[in-house]
Design an enzyme around this catalytic site. Structure first.
Site, PDB file in Angstrom:
ATOM      1  N   ASN A  32     -17.708  13.646 -24.245  1.00 30.76           N
ATOM      2  CA  ASN A  32     -17.861  15.068 -24.645  1.00 30.76           C
ATOM      3  C   ASN A  32     -16.987  15.985 -23.793  1.00 30.76           C
ATOM      4  OD1 ASN A  32     -19.133  15.185 -22.196  1.00 30.76           O
ATOM      5  ND2 ASN A  32     -21.143  15.806 -22.986  1.00 30.76           N
ATOM      6  N   LEU A  59     -23.724  11.601 -26.552  1.00 35.21           N
ATOM      7  CA  LEU A  59     -24.727  10.671 -27.078  1.00 35.21           C
ATOM      8  C   LEU A  59     -25.936  11.403 -27.647  1.00 35.21           C
ATOM      9  CD1 LEU A  59     -24.544   8.045 -24.194  1.00 35.21           C
ATOM     10  CD2 LEU A  59     -23.238   8.119 -26.331  1.00 35.21           C
ATOM     11  N   SER A 124     -25.848   2.968  -9.889  1.00 33.34           N
ATOM     12  CA  SER A 124     -25.371   3.532  -8.620  1.00 33.34           C
ATOM     13  C   SER A 124     -26.198   3.023  -7.453  1.00 33.34           C
ATOM     14  CB  SER A 124     -25.492   5.068  -8.678  1.00 33.34           C
ATOM     15  OG  SER A 124     -25.367   5.635  -7.393  1.00 33.34           O
ATOM     16  N   ALA A 125     -25.604   2.990  -6.297  1.00 38.53           N
ATOM     17  CA  ALA A 125     -26.325   2.602  -5.077  1.00 38.53           C
ATOM     18  C   ALA A 125     -27.392   3.641  -4.734  1.00 38.53           C
ATOM     19  CB  ALA A 125     -25.331   2.487  -3.922  1.00 38.53           C
ATOM     20  N   TYR A 148     -30.752  13.070 -10.229  1.00 38.22           N
ATOM     21  CA  TYR A 148     -29.622  12.229 -10.684  1.00 38.22           C
ATOM     22  C   TYR A 148     -29.954  10.752 -10.456  1.00 38.22           C
ATOM     23  CZ  TYR A 148     -25.527   9.372 -10.151  1.00 38.22           C
ATOM     24  OH  TYR A 148     -24.652   8.315 -10.230  1.00 38.22           O
ATOM     25  N   LYS A 152     -30.747   7.360 -13.117  1.00 38.53           N
ATOM     26  CA  LYS A 152     -30.144   6.025 -13.051  1.00 38.53           C
ATOM     27  C   LYS A 152     -31.246   4.954 -12.972  1.00 38.53           C
ATOM     28  CE  LYS A 152     -25.720   6.958 -13.124  1.00 38.53           C
ATOM     29  NZ  LYS A 152     -24.896   6.585 -14.286  1.00 38.53           N
ATOM     30  N   ASN A 197     -17.308  17.669  -4.283  1.00 39.29           N
ATOM     31  CA  ASN A 197     -18.508  17.330  -3.490  1.00 39.29           C
ATOM     32  C   ASN A 197     -18.232  16.144  -2.581  1.00 39.29           C
ATOM     33  OD1 ASN A 197     -20.425  19.183  -4.698  1.00 39.29           O
ATOM     34  ND2 ASN A 197     -20.293  17.921  -6.554  1.00 39.29           N
ATOM     35  N   GLY A 293     -30.335  15.162   2.665  1.00 42.78           N
ATOM     36  CA  GLY A 293     -30.381  13.992   1.770  1.00 42.78           C
ATOM     37  C   GLY A 293     -29.384  12.907   2.127  1.00 42.78           C
ATOM     38  N   ASP A 294     -28.431  13.225   3.013  1.00 39.71           N
ATOM     39  CA  ASP A 294     -27.433  12.205   3.372  1.00 39.71           C
ATOM     40  C   ASP A 294     -28.054  11.099   4.217  1.00 39.71           C
ATOM     41  OD1 ASP A 294     -25.301  13.156   2.045  1.00 39.71           O
ATOM     42  OD2 ASP A 294     -24.229  13.935   3.769  1.00 39.71           O
TER      43      ASP A 294
HETATM   44  C1  WQD Z   1     -19.532  10.435   1.900  1.00 38.20           C
HETATM   45  C2  WQD Z   1     -19.675  10.768   3.381  1.00 38.20           C
HETATM   46  C3  WQD Z   1     -21.015  12.715   3.781  1.00 38.20           C
HETATM   47  C4  WQD Z   1     -18.188  15.497   1.870  1.00 38.20           C
HETATM   48  C5  WQD Z   1     -22.194  10.337  -3.455  1.00 38.20           C
HETATM   49  C6  WQD Z   1     -23.373  10.414  -4.350  1.00 38.20           C
HETATM   50  C7  WQD Z   1     -23.665   9.062  -4.912  1.00 38.20           C
HETATM   51  C8  WQD Z   1     -22.434   8.447  -5.548  1.00 38.20           C
HETATM   52  C9  WQD Z   1     -21.236   8.480  -4.613  1.00 38.20           C
HETATM   53  C10 WQD Z   1     -22.611   8.627  -7.942  1.00 38.20           C
HETATM   54  C11 WQD Z   1     -21.089  11.200   3.757  1.00 38.20           C
HETATM   55  C12 WQD Z   1     -19.569  12.948   4.225  1.00 38.20           C
HETATM   56  C13 WQD Z   1     -18.795  14.351   2.360  1.00 38.20           C
HETATM   57  C14 WQD Z   1     -17.770  16.511   2.785  1.00 38.20           C
HETATM   58  C15 WQD Z   1     -18.566  15.171   4.609  1.00 38.20           C
HETATM   59  N1  WQD Z   1     -22.137   9.126  -6.756  1.00 38.20           N
HETATM   60  N2  WQD Z   1     -18.972  14.195   3.706  1.00 38.20           N
HETATM   61  N3  WQD Z   1     -17.977  16.300   4.126  1.00 38.20           N
HETATM   62  O1  WQD Z   1     -22.896  11.150  -0.533  1.00 38.20           O
HETATM   63  O2  WQD Z   1     -22.173   8.768  -0.009  1.00 38.20           O
HETATM   64  O3  WQD Z   1     -22.458   9.484  -2.381  1.00 38.20           O
HETATM   65  O4  WQD Z   1     -21.080   9.827  -4.167  1.00 38.20           O
HETATM   66  O5  WQD Z   1     -23.201   7.618  -8.141  1.00 38.20           O
HETATM   67  O6  WQD Z   1     -24.666   9.225  -5.888  1.00 38.20           O
HETATM   68  O7  WQD Z   1     -24.470  10.805  -3.557  1.00 38.20           O
HETATM   69  O8  WQD Z   1     -20.535  10.365  -1.050  1.00 38.20           O
HETATM   70  O9  WQD Z   1     -18.324  11.389  -0.679  1.00 38.20           O
HETATM   71  O10 WQD Z   1     -20.346  12.921  -0.916  1.00 38.20           O
HETATM   72  O11 WQD Z   1     -20.062  11.532   1.162  1.00 38.20           O
HETATM   73  O12 WQD Z   1     -18.726  15.015   5.815  1.00 38.20           O
HETATM   74  O13 WQD Z   1     -17.219  17.598   2.395  1.00 38.20           O
HETATM   75  O14 WQD Z   1     -18.834  11.878   3.685  1.00 38.20           O
HETATM   76  O15 WQD Z   1     -21.928  13.277   4.727  1.00 38.20           O
HETATM   77  O16 WQD Z   1     -21.358  10.704   5.060  1.00 38.20           O
HETATM   78  P1  WQD Z   1     -22.086   9.963  -0.877  1.00 38.20           P
HETATM   79  P2  WQD Z   1     -19.772  11.629  -0.417  1.00 38.20           P
END
Ligand code: WQD
Length: 343
Positions: A32, A59, A124-125, A148, A152, A197, A293-294
């Site tokens: 979409n 979908l 996803s993990a 989200y 999943k 993000n 949440g990290d």
């Molecule tokens: C990676 C690391 C951050 C951005 C996300 C989703 C997950 C999956 C993959 C879909 C972390 C750090 C990040 C920034 C930072 N998506 N960071 N500054 O959070 O492991 O996973 O993407 O399935 O669902 O949650 O990935 O790339 O956002 O972060 O310091 O501007 O980089 O704290 O340690 P994440 P990320």
């Protein structure tokens, strides 16, 4: 016989379509374009020199979705389509449940009606419960901490129940860790809308000068240098994992979950230094508070995928950063050309 790829115009979807076409499959995309650009479909054609059918819908539109099955002989489905931003899902849970879960139920109903019972699902993990010690295996406890991730997990449960109700289904649940990088041509890649993000596209934007500096979300985690550790996997390795999963679902029945990760973890500061080395650019950054949440550490045990899919990631972290940087250089505005409207 064709493979239907929902969300095939997206980041992982487009890379998977390239590998499917290269392997000789006929491919049909439904997308979409909510979080993708039609230009990626043109780039797939350019890379593979093959045609690909594209249906611009989602979908939720059951009639349109049925027409796709009426017009094409579909053998199996790779299901990527879905909203995927953790933060956005907290603000818009109903949109996430409707789009991701209802959309999947619509897809499964149409597949059932046309006797197409082979699916590779993009999981996803994020479905794993918090685990701060070592490599994550597929039998680890599952628990989601945001809407989200809950979509999943719900979809995985729905697909397991579907198999219990009809054991002629064959389903692979692929749990991605952190996909990064781009196709070696530099023609397709990750094109997040607005401020990224995720870490690597953000670093890449800083390297090219679109963003002033990276905010490092915390350096007080129990890791080597205090910053978050993740299992980054090259998007082409991830795409090739889908090909192996398609082979699996075409030849067996049952529901199986697989981790698609490298089994190696890199910290945020390590990623900054590797990207600086690969790009020759200085990445300005500032340590700020943790992002809610990290996790401190998250990386895969990829043993099961190797044993059952005969798949393993082979591209290293420098290649991931090099391909991500090449995509950024060749496409400073992603798929949007200066003329095309900002989406
Ligand atoms: C990676 C690391 C951050 C951005 C996300 C989703 C997950 C999956 C993959 C879909 C972390 C750090 C990040 C920034 C930072 N998506 N960071 N500054 O959070 O492991 O996973 O993407 O399935 O669902 O949650 O990935 O790339 O956002 O972060 O310091 O501007 O980089 O704290 O340690 P994440 P990320």
């Amino acid at each position: 016989m064709a493979i239907l790829v929902t969300g095939g115009a997206g980041y992982i979807g487009s890379h998977t379509c390239v590998e499917l076409l290269n392997a000789g499959y006929e491919v049909i995309i439904i997308d979409n374009l909510y979080n993708s650009n039609i230009e990626s479909v043109n780039r797939i054609r350019e890379i593979t020199k093959k045609d690909i059918k594209f249906y611009p819908t989602d979908l939720i539109d059951r009639d349109y979705l049925e027409s796709v099955f009426l017009e094409n002989k579909i053998e199996a489905v790779i299901h990527f389509a879905g909203y995927k931003a953790v933060g956005e899902s907290v603000k818009l849970p109903l949109d996430y449940y409707h789009n991701n879960v209802t959309g999947t139920i619509n897809l499964c109903r149409i597949m059932q009606k046309y006797n197409v019972k082979k699916m590779v699902f993009s999981s996803s993990a994020t479905v794993y419960d918090v685990y701060e010690r070592g490599a994550i295996c597929e039998d680890f406890p599952l628990k989601a901490y945001n809407p989200y991730g809950r979509t999943k997990l719900m979809i995985e449960e729905i697909l397991r129940d579907l198999y219990v109700s009809d054991d002629s289904w064959s389903i692979s649940l692929l749990r991605y860790f952190n996909p990064v990088g781009a196709h070696s041509s530099g023609l397709i890649g990750e094109d997040p809308q607005g401020i990224p993000n995720n870490l690597l596209p953000y670093i890449s934007n800083v390297a090219i000068g679109k963003l002033p500096e990276l905010q490092v979300f915390g350096n007080d985690y129990p890791t080597l240098d205090g910053t978050g550790v993740r299992d980054y996997i090259h998007v082409v390795d991830l795409a090739l994992g889908h090909l192996k999963a398609i082979e699996k679902v075409l030849s067996t029945i049952g529901v199986n979950a697989y981790n698609l990760g490298t089994g190696n973890g890199y910290s945020v500061l390590e990623m900054i230094h590797i990207f600086e080395k690969v790009s020759g650019k200085n990445i300005a950054y500032k340590i700020v508070n943790r992002r809610p949440g990290d996790l401190a550490i998250c990386y895969a045990d990829p043993t099961k995928a190797k044993a059952e899919l005969n798949w393993a990631a082979i591209r290293g972290i420098e290649e991931m950063c090099k391909d991500a940087w090449q995509w950024q250089l060749k496409n400073p505005h992603g798929y949007r050309t200066l003329e095309s409207p900002k989406k």
